[in-house]
Motif scaffolding. Structure first.
Motif, PDB file in Angstrom:
ATOM      1  N   MET A   1       0.843  -1.188   0.000  1.00 16.54           N
ATOM      2  CA  MET A   1       0.000   0.000   0.000  1.00 16.54           C
ATOM      3  C   MET A   1       0.883   1.245   0.000  1.00 16.54           C
ATOM      4  SD  MET A   1      -2.430   1.452   3.012  1.00 16.54           S
ATOM      5  CE  MET A   1      -1.045   1.841   4.055  1.00 16.54           C
ATOM      6  N   ASN A   2       0.630   2.136  -0.889  1.00 19.83           N
ATOM      7  CA  ASN A   2       1.342   3.400  -0.907  1.00 19.83           C
ATOM      8  C   ASN A   2       0.676   4.328   0.101  1.00 19.83           C
ATOM      9  OD1 ASN A   2       2.798   5.641  -1.474  1.00 19.83           O
ATOM     10  ND2 ASN A   2       2.098   5.868  -3.581  1.00 19.83           N
ATOM     11  N   ARG A   3       1.430   4.746   1.090  1.00 20.13           N
ATOM     12  CA  ARG A   3       0.876   5.517   2.189  1.00 20.13           C
ATOM     13  C   ARG A   3       0.573   6.955   1.806  1.00 20.13           C
ATOM     14  NH1 ARG A   3       4.138   6.027   7.654  1.00 20.13           N
ATOM     15  NH2 ARG A   3       4.905   7.885   6.694  1.00 20.13           N
ATOM     16  N   GLU A 102      -4.003   8.861   3.210  1.00 19.59           N
ATOM     17  CA  GLU A 102      -5.312   8.270   3.427  1.00 19.59           C
ATOM     18  C   GLU A 102      -5.530   8.043   4.913  1.00 19.59           C
ATOM     19  OE1 GLU A 102      -5.137   4.784   1.051  1.00 19.59           O
ATOM     20  OE2 GLU A 102      -5.276   5.897  -0.832  1.00 19.59           O
ATOM     21  N   TRP A 103      -6.791   7.996   5.323  1.00 21.60           N
ATOM     22  CA  TRP A 103      -7.121   7.861   6.742  1.00 21.60           C
ATOM     23  C   TRP A 103      -6.562   6.590   7.342  1.00 21.60           C
ATOM     24  CZ3 TRP A 103      -7.969  11.505   9.854  1.00 21.60           C
ATOM     25  CH2 TRP A 103      -8.663  12.658   9.463  1.00 21.60           C
ATOM     26  N   GLU A 104      -6.460   5.531   6.581  1.00 16.32           N
ATOM     27  CA  GLU A 104      -5.958   4.276   7.151  1.00 16.32           C
ATOM     28  C   GLU A 104      -4.491   4.375   7.570  1.00 16.32           C
ATOM     29  OE1 GLU A 104      -4.793   1.759   3.164  1.00 16.32           O
ATOM     30  OE2 GLU A 104      -6.863   1.733   3.850  1.00 16.32           O
ATOM     31  N   ALA A 105      -3.758   5.324   7.019  1.00 11.13           N
ATOM     32  CA  ALA A 105      -2.355   5.500   7.394  1.00 11.13           C
ATOM     33  C   ALA A 105      -2.180   6.458   8.570  1.00 11.13           C
ATOM     34  CB  ALA A 105      -1.554   6.004   6.202  1.00 11.13           C
ATOM     35  N   VAL A 106      -3.130   7.371   8.738  1.00 15.79           N
ATOM     36  CA  VAL A 106      -3.002   8.424   9.752  1.00 15.79           C
ATOM     37  C   VAL A 106      -3.482   7.915  11.106  1.00 15.79           C
ATOM     38  CG1 VAL A 106      -3.781  10.739  10.405  1.00 15.79           C
ATOM     39  CG2 VAL A 106      -3.303  10.214   8.009  1.00 15.79           C
ATOM     40  N   ARG A 107      -2.663   8.131  12.136  1.00 17.41           N
ATOM     41  CA  ARG A 107      -3.038   7.746  13.499  1.00 17.41           C
ATOM     42  C   ARG A 107      -3.487   8.941  14.338  1.00 17.41           C
ATOM     43  NH1 ARG A 107      -4.427   3.613  12.072  1.00 17.41           N
ATOM     44  NH2 ARG A 107      -3.000   1.972  11.576  1.00 17.41           N
ATOM     45  N   GLY A 108      -3.185  10.136  13.890  1.00 12.39           N
ATOM     46  CA  GLY A 108      -3.612  11.318  14.624  1.00 12.39           C
ATOM     47  C   GLY A 108      -2.684  12.485  14.365  1.00 12.39           C
ATOM     48  N   MET A 109      -2.917  13.540  15.125  1.00 14.65           N
ATOM     49  CA  MET A 109      -2.054  14.710  15.049  1.00 14.65           C
ATOM     50  C   MET A 109      -1.714  15.111  16.473  1.00 14.65           C
ATOM     51  SD  MET A 109      -2.299  18.149  12.718  1.00 14.65           S
ATOM     52  CE  MET A 109      -3.880  18.683  13.240  1.00 14.65           C
ATOM     53  N   GLN A 116       7.394  24.057  17.482  1.00 14.96           N
ATOM     54  CA  GLN A 116       6.874  25.211  16.754  1.00 14.96           C
ATOM     55  C   GLN A 116       5.603  24.884  15.980  1.00 14.96           C
ATOM     56  OE1 GLN A 116       8.012  28.425  16.822  1.00 14.96           O
ATOM     57  NE2 GLN A 116       9.186  27.617  18.519  1.00 14.96           N
ATOM     58  N   TRP A 117       5.449  23.613  15.580  1.00 15.23           N
ATOM     59  CA  TRP A 117       4.265  23.218  14.833  1.00 15.23           C
ATOM     60  C   TRP A 117       3.883  21.793  15.169  1.00 15.23           C
ATOM     61  CZ3 TRP A 117       8.223  25.549  11.706  1.00 15.23           C
ATOM     62  CH2 TRP A 117       9.223  24.679  11.320  1.00 15.23           C
ATOM     63  N   ALA A 118       2.692  21.404  14.721  1.00 17.61           N
ATOM     64  CA  ALA A 118       2.140  20.082  15.027  1.00 17.61           C
ATOM     65  C   ALA A 118       2.801  19.010  14.168  1.00 17.61           C
ATOM     66  CB  ALA A 118       0.634  20.089  14.788  1.00 17.61           C
ATOM     67  N   ARG A 119       2.476  17.753  14.488  1.00 16.78           N
ATOM     68  CA  ARG A 119       2.978  16.610  13.733  1.00 16.78           C
ATOM     69  C   ARG A 119       1.806  15.710  13.361  1.00 16.78           C
ATOM     70  NH1 ARG A 119       7.841  14.408  17.595  1.00 16.78           N
ATOM     71  NH2 ARG A 119       9.281  16.128  17.254  1.00 16.78           N
ATOM     72  N   LEU A 120       1.827  15.206  12.149  1.00 19.50           N
ATOM     73  CA  LEU A 120       0.888  14.178  11.730  1.00 19.50           C
ATOM     74  C   LEU A 120       1.515  12.844  12.066  1.00 19.50           C
ATOM     75  CD1 LEU A 120      -1.880  14.048  10.336  1.00 19.50           C
ATOM     76  CD2 LEU A 120      -0.678  13.708   8.188  1.00 19.50           C
ATOM     77  N   LEU A 121       0.804  12.017  12.830  1.00 17.94           N
ATOM     78  CA  LEU A 121       1.374  10.793  13.382  1.00 17.94           C
ATOM     79  C   LEU A 121       0.943   9.565  12.592  1.00 17.94           C
ATOM     80  CD1 LEU A 121       0.653  11.666  17.110  1.00 17.94           C
ATOM     81  CD2 LEU A 121       2.786  12.020  15.854  1.00 17.94           C
ATOM     82  N   PHE A 122       1.890   8.622  12.446  1.00 13.84           N
ATOM     83  CA  PHE A 122       1.666   7.363  11.755  1.00 13.84           C
ATOM     84  C   PHE A 122       2.089   6.214  12.662  1.00 13.84           C
ATOM     85  CE2 PHE A 122       2.857  10.588   8.602  1.00 13.84           C
ATOM     86  CZ  PHE A 122       1.697  10.626   7.856  1.00 13.84           C
ATOM     87  N   ASP A 123       1.923   4.987  12.171  1.00 11.31           N
ATOM     88  CA  ASP A 123       2.387   3.818  12.916  1.00 11.31           C
ATOM     89  C   ASP A 123       3.902   3.850  13.098  1.00 11.31           C
ATOM     90  OD1 ASP A 123      -0.073   2.641  13.326  1.00 11.31           O
ATOM     91  OD2 ASP A 123      -0.023   1.568  11.413  1.00 11.31           O
ATOM     92  N   SER A 124       4.394   3.064  14.035  1.00 11.11           N
ATOM     93  CA  SER A 124       5.830   2.888  14.289  1.00 11.11           C
ATOM     94  C   SER A 124       6.525   4.189  14.663  1.00 11.11           C
ATOM     95  CB  SER A 124       6.527   2.254  13.082  1.00 11.11           C
ATOM     96  OG  SER A 124       5.919   1.028  12.766  1.00 11.11           O
ATOM     97  N   ASP A 159     -10.544   4.233  15.126  1.00  4.57           N
ATOM     98  CA  ASP A 159      -9.356   4.728  15.816  1.00  4.57           C
ATOM     99  C   ASP A 159      -9.617   6.152  16.272  1.00  4.57           C
ATOM    100  OD1 ASP A 159      -6.764   4.628  16.801  1.00  4.57           O
ATOM    101  OD2 ASP A 159      -5.953   5.545  14.990  1.00  4.57           O
ATOM    102  N   ALA A 160     -10.676   6.362  17.040  1.00  2.00           N
ATOM    103  CA  ALA A 160     -11.108   7.703  17.414  1.00  2.00           C
ATOM    104  C   ALA A 160     -10.381   8.256  18.634  1.00  2.00           C
ATOM    105  CB  ALA A 160     -12.612   7.704  17.678  1.00  2.00           C
ATOM    106  N   ARG A 161      -9.360   7.571  19.078  1.00  2.39           N
ATOM    107  CA  ARG A 161      -8.645   8.065  20.258  1.00  2.39           C
ATOM    108  C   ARG A 161      -7.912   9.348  19.921  1.00  2.39           C
ATOM    109  NH1 ARG A 161      -5.205   4.907  17.695  1.00  2.39           N
ATOM    110  NH2 ARG A 161      -2.984   4.864  18.021  1.00  2.39           N
ATOM    111  N   ALA A 162      -7.848  10.265  20.856  1.00  2.00           N
ATOM    112  CA  ALA A 162      -7.117  11.518  20.669  1.00  2.00           C
ATOM    113  C   ALA A 162      -5.660  11.269  20.981  1.00  2.00           C
ATOM    114  CB  ALA A 162      -7.673  12.594  21.586  1.00  2.00           C
ATOM    115  N   VAL A 163      -4.822  11.759  20.110  1.00  4.59           N
ATOM    116  CA  VAL A 163      -3.375  11.582  20.299  1.00  4.59           C
ATOM    117  C   VAL A 163      -2.794  12.839  20.850  1.00  4.59           C
ATOM    118  CG1 VAL A 163      -1.222  11.075  19.128  1.00  4.59           C
ATOM    119  CG2 VAL A 163      -3.302   9.940  18.426  1.00  4.59           C
TER     120      VAL A 163
END
Length: 163
Positions: A1-3, A102-109, A116-124, A159-163
């Motif tokens: 899968m291409n993330r 895609e949403w399946e790759a994203v775990r949260g922000m 200085q800025w936010a991070r988009l979080l993924f697995d591992s 995966d509605a948990r807040a990160v």
């Protein structure tokens, strides 16, 4: 899968529920551009004589002024950052390009302490910076984070948990 895919590969009918751009950085960049152009114009127009015997011609003056405009153009890159969130996923545009996840790759922000800025979080424990959501925007950045988490819960209910 291409993330992730380049920005142009999202479907043209994608509807975005959230489009967020930083607010304060535009003011900072505008001030910096004014300062850079004023300095380069001043020195470019007034620099005409050197005590070392070097002759400074109009070509040198024009080059100094042009360098100021090139630096100003590079500063404009900082105003390009953007976060887009929709049913298909998340688009993050930083300085140069936009990437779509895609949403399946994203775990949260998340927002690390003293960052200085936010991070988009993924697995591992992988992440990418989201330069659009900046600390200097204060309440606007907090509202964008809340809205992102609402949309994450809507489009990724497993995966509605807040990160």
């Amino acid at each position: 899968m291409n993330r992730s895919t380049p920005a142009g590969e999202t479907s043209p009918e994608t509807k975005w529920d959230l489009i967020y751009r930083p607010k304060q950085i535009n003011k900072l960049v505008a001030g910096a551009i004014v300062i850079v152009i004023v300095i380069h114009l001043t020195f470019g127009l007034l620099l005409s004589y050197s005590y070392t015997g070097v002759n400074i011609g109009w070509g040198d003056k024009l080059a100094l002024i042009t360098i100021g405009f090139v630096i100003s153009g590079a500063l404009l890159l900082f105003t390009r950052s953007r976060l887009r969130v929709g049913p298909e996923g998340v688009g993050v545009q930083n300085l140069m390009s936009e990437r779509f996840y895609e949403w399946e790759a994203v775990r949260g922000m998340g927002y690390p302490e003293k960052a200085q800025w936010a991070r988009l979080l993924f697995d591992s424990d992988e992440h990418i910076p989201v330069m659009a959501v900046q600390a200097r925007d204060g309440a606007d950045a907090v509202a964008a984070m809340r809205r992102f988490r609402e949309l994450q819960a809507k489009y990724r209910p497993d995966d509605a948990r807040a990160v």
